[in-house]
Design a protein around this motif. Structure first.
Motif, short mmCIF file in Angstrom:
data_model
loop_
_atom_site.label_atom_id
_atom_site.label_comp_id
_atom_site.label_asym_id
_atom_site.label_seq_id
_atom_site.Cartn_x
_atom_site.Cartn_y
_atom_site.Cartn_z
N VAL A 1 -6.57 14.25 8.36
CA VAL A 1 -6.82 14.34 9.95
C VAL A 1 -5.44 13.70 10.67
N GLU A 2 -4.63 12.78 10.07
CA GLU A 2 -3.66 12.51 10.59
C GLU A 2 -2.38 12.01 9.69
N HIS A 3 -1.26 12.27 9.96
CA HIS A 3 -0.25 11.97 9.03
C HIS A 3 0.92 11.26 9.65
N ILE A 4 0.95 10.20 9.29
CA ILE A 4 1.92 9.03 10.40
C ILE A 4 3.02 8.15 9.49
N SER A 5 4.05 7.74 10.08
CA SER A 5 4.75 6.93 9.27
C SER A 5 4.31 5.36 9.67
N ALA A 6 4.77 4.42 8.98
CA ALA A 6 4.28 3.08 9.23
C ALA A 6 4.87 2.78 10.54
N GLY A 7 6.04 2.97 11.00
CA GLY A 7 6.52 2.70 12.19
C GLY A 7 5.96 3.17 13.21
N GLU A 8 5.72 4.73 13.31
CA GLU A 8 4.91 5.22 14.22
C GLU A 8 3.29 4.52 14.33
N LEU A 9 3.01 4.07 13.30
CA LEU A 9 1.60 3.44 13.41
C LEU A 9 1.86 2.31 14.05
N GLU A 10 2.75 1.44 13.56
CA GLU A 10 2.83 0.10 14.21
C GLU A 10 3.07 0.12 15.66
N GLU A 11 3.71 1.45 16.15
CA GLU A 11 3.81 1.62 17.62
C GLU A 11 2.63 1.70 18.07
N LYS A 12 1.89 2.46 17.54
CA LYS A 12 0.68 3.11 17.88
C LYS A 12 -0.45 1.86 18.37
N CYS A 13 -0.26 1.03 17.24
CA CYS A 13 -1.16 -0.08 16.90
C CYS A 13 -0.67 -1.51 17.60
#
Lengths: 244, 307
Positions: free
Chosen positions: B213-225
């Motif tokens: 359902v989603e593929h995301i880098s740790a950096g992008e995830l950090e940004e999102k969270c």
């Protein structure tokens, strides 16, 4: 594939129960000849006893070797370690077949050596020249070995396909005994089934001791057909097998 | 040398009418620690089983080290190490003898790889103790020892920290990070202990009902969270000027006429409130926003369940 076989032998010969089994077989060989010697039997009658009565039993013991080599891996789920390393299912099954045969051969070799050594030491021959007796014995034994090989392939395939040890053992015994039994029943309806029954592995292992020497070739061909059929069926089934 | 270690396209696995993995497209790049996140039964293990050749795919393609044919994949699998589901070994052999069995099987020439692997996972002194007498933690370690034996370039780990005690989890995490940093081993790891995964993964793949359902880098995830403070104020323009001039803070975002989001002073929100009040900006509400991996996953999957 040689690496797989080598590893299987390493594993199998680290099983205490293989050595115990080997020792039991050797002890039985000594005991049998000692009893024969006490009864004043000859060397020839000892060899005849093996051919007519004891060729059948290794057929049932073979599943023990398939158990050590293959069934245990299936039970412990260790085959996944081999497949995940890029070993094909075909390579795995073939190596297990060869390993089962080699482990069985090593036990058979020790048993036969002990049996013959005891027979020669404890019993006296009826005739001076034993060459015809021994050549006949080894010819029949050699043919029986082909039947054992076919049985070993069957046992390995069943051990690889069936997850439960009890189920595998049951299936192996059924595969050995049931065809002969069914055909024996059918023979009451039509005598032609007797001929078919005689082609089963169970019957062949007994027939091989009594047929004239020149008919042993048919037994050998029969065993080879069984071997090839079990091998091909085994590969076809195992290639689609999910490994857990 | 290709940068992509594993690539799947439309990978599907069905068990009867049940689709365990559906049209899965994932890509694992060299040097990554790819965390597969999903609930129990989401399809993580099935995916890993297909990658490692234990399960046969129904459709789709699989590329491992650039190899796509069955023969090529088997060749590529020799460059990988695997630990899928519970570690399985011969119960009557010791750790060393079990590894010796697999060393012979794999044709690894140098026997010292056994000692190295056992030392790496801290099992060098188990002696003749048989595998059947090992604790769960020891079994997991031996599983890792087998996986890393022969220095694989790609490591596939399925729920490797299941059943480990807290100390074991920390040690396991350190071992995985060490492998990634020192040996540049690419790691594909699945877990539903997300707190742990968030400490090591560099890329995430979220799986739900057999689908990615989603593929995301740790950096992008950090940004999102990202954690931030959300303030409800009387005048956002005045608040922005105050933040810049009084507190020298530029990490803020005006959300609307009444709300402003600030990425600084997370532990001392009273500093902001004090400054705003001093400059006649009324503060009606202050609260912290942001998600951890677990919350993010629940939100992602929960949203899908309600959709």
């Amino acid at each position: 594939m040689l690496n797989l076989i080598r590893a299987d032998l390493y594993k199998s010969f680290h099983r205490m129960y293989l050595f115990i089994f080997m020792m039991v077989m050797a002890a039985l060989s000594i005991f049998l000849n000692a009893v024969l010697a006490t009864g004043g039997a000859s060397l020839e009658s000892s060899l005849n006893l093996v051919a007519t009565n004891l060729f059948l039993y290794p057929l049932f013991l073979i599943c023990m070797f398939a158990d050590i080599v293959m069934a245990e891996e299936n039970k412990e789920h260790t085959m996944k370690n081999t497949i995940a390393y890029g070993t094909t299912r075909t390579q795995l099954l073939m190596s297990k077949m060869v390993s089962t045969v080699l482990v069985a051969c090593s036990v058979a070799f020790v048993t036969i050596c002990v049996y013959l050594a005891c027979a020669f030491l404890l019993l006296h021959p009826e005739r001076a020249d034993l060459t015809p007796v021994l050549s006949d014995f080894f010819l029949r034994l050699g043919t029986t070995v082909l039947i054992y090989l076919a049985a070993a392939i069957l046992a390995t395939v069943l051990a690889g396909v069936l997850k439960r040890k009890a189920l595998f053992t049951f299936a192996y015994f059924v595969a050995l005994v049931l065809p002969a039994l069914m055909l024996k029943c059918l023979a009451y309806l039509n005598p032609v089934f007797v001929r078919i029954m005689n082609q089963t592995m169970l019957m062949q292992s007994q027939i091989v001791a009594v047929v004239p020497q020149n008919e042993l070739i048919y037994c050998a061909v029969n065993a080879l057909i069984h071997l090839v059929v079990f091998f091909i069926l085994g590969l076809l089934v195992f290639r689609k097998q999910e490994i857990n | 040398m290709s940068d992509t270690i594993l690539k799947t396209h439309g990978l599907t696995k069905k068990y009867g009418n049940f689709t365990a993995v559906s049209n899965m497209d994932i890509e694992v790049k060299r040097g990554e620690i790819y965390g597969l996140v999903g609930k129990n039964g989401a399809g993580k293990t099935t995916l890993l089983k297909m990658v490692s050749g234990l399960a046969l795919k129904n459709s789709g393609s699989l590329e491992l080290f650039g190899e796509t044919t069955e023969t090529g994949l088997n060749k590529a699998r020799k460059r990988t190490g695997c630990m899928i589901e519970t570690p399985s070994f011969l119960p009557y052999l010791s750790a060393e003898k079990n590894l010796e069995y697999y060393r012979q099987q794999r044709g690894i020439v140098n026997p010292s790889c056994i000692r190295e692997s056992l030392e790496f996972v801290g099992l060098a002194d188990t002696g003749k103790k048989r595998f059947k007498n090992f604790s769960l933690g020891m079994k997991q370690r031996l599983g890792l020892a087998l996986a890393i034996m022969g220095n694989p370039e790609f490591l596939i780990l399925d729920e490797p920290i299941n059943g480990l005690d807290p100390m074991g989890i920390v040690e396991f995490r350190e071992m995985i990070l060490k492998l990634n940093r020192e040996r540049n081993t690419t790691i594909l790891i699945s877990s539903h202990i997300l707190g742990e995964l968030s400490q090591i993964a560099t890329t995430y793949g979220f799986i739900h009902n057999g689908k990615l359902v989603e593929h995301i880098s740790a950096g992008e995830l950090e940004e999102k969270c990202k954690r931030s403070l959300k303030l409800k104020v009387s005048d956002t323009a005045k608040a922005a000027v105050t933040l810049q001039n009084e507190l020298n803070c530029n990490e803020f975002l005006v959300l609307n006429e009444q709300e402003i989001q600030i990425g600084a002073f997370l532990d001392t929100p009273e500093t902001i409130v004090q400054a705003l009040v001093k400059n006649n900006v009324m503060v009606a509400d202050v609260h912290q926003t942001g998600l951890n991996l677990e919350e993010y996953f629940i939100e992602l999957v929960g949203g899908m369940n309600h959709a």
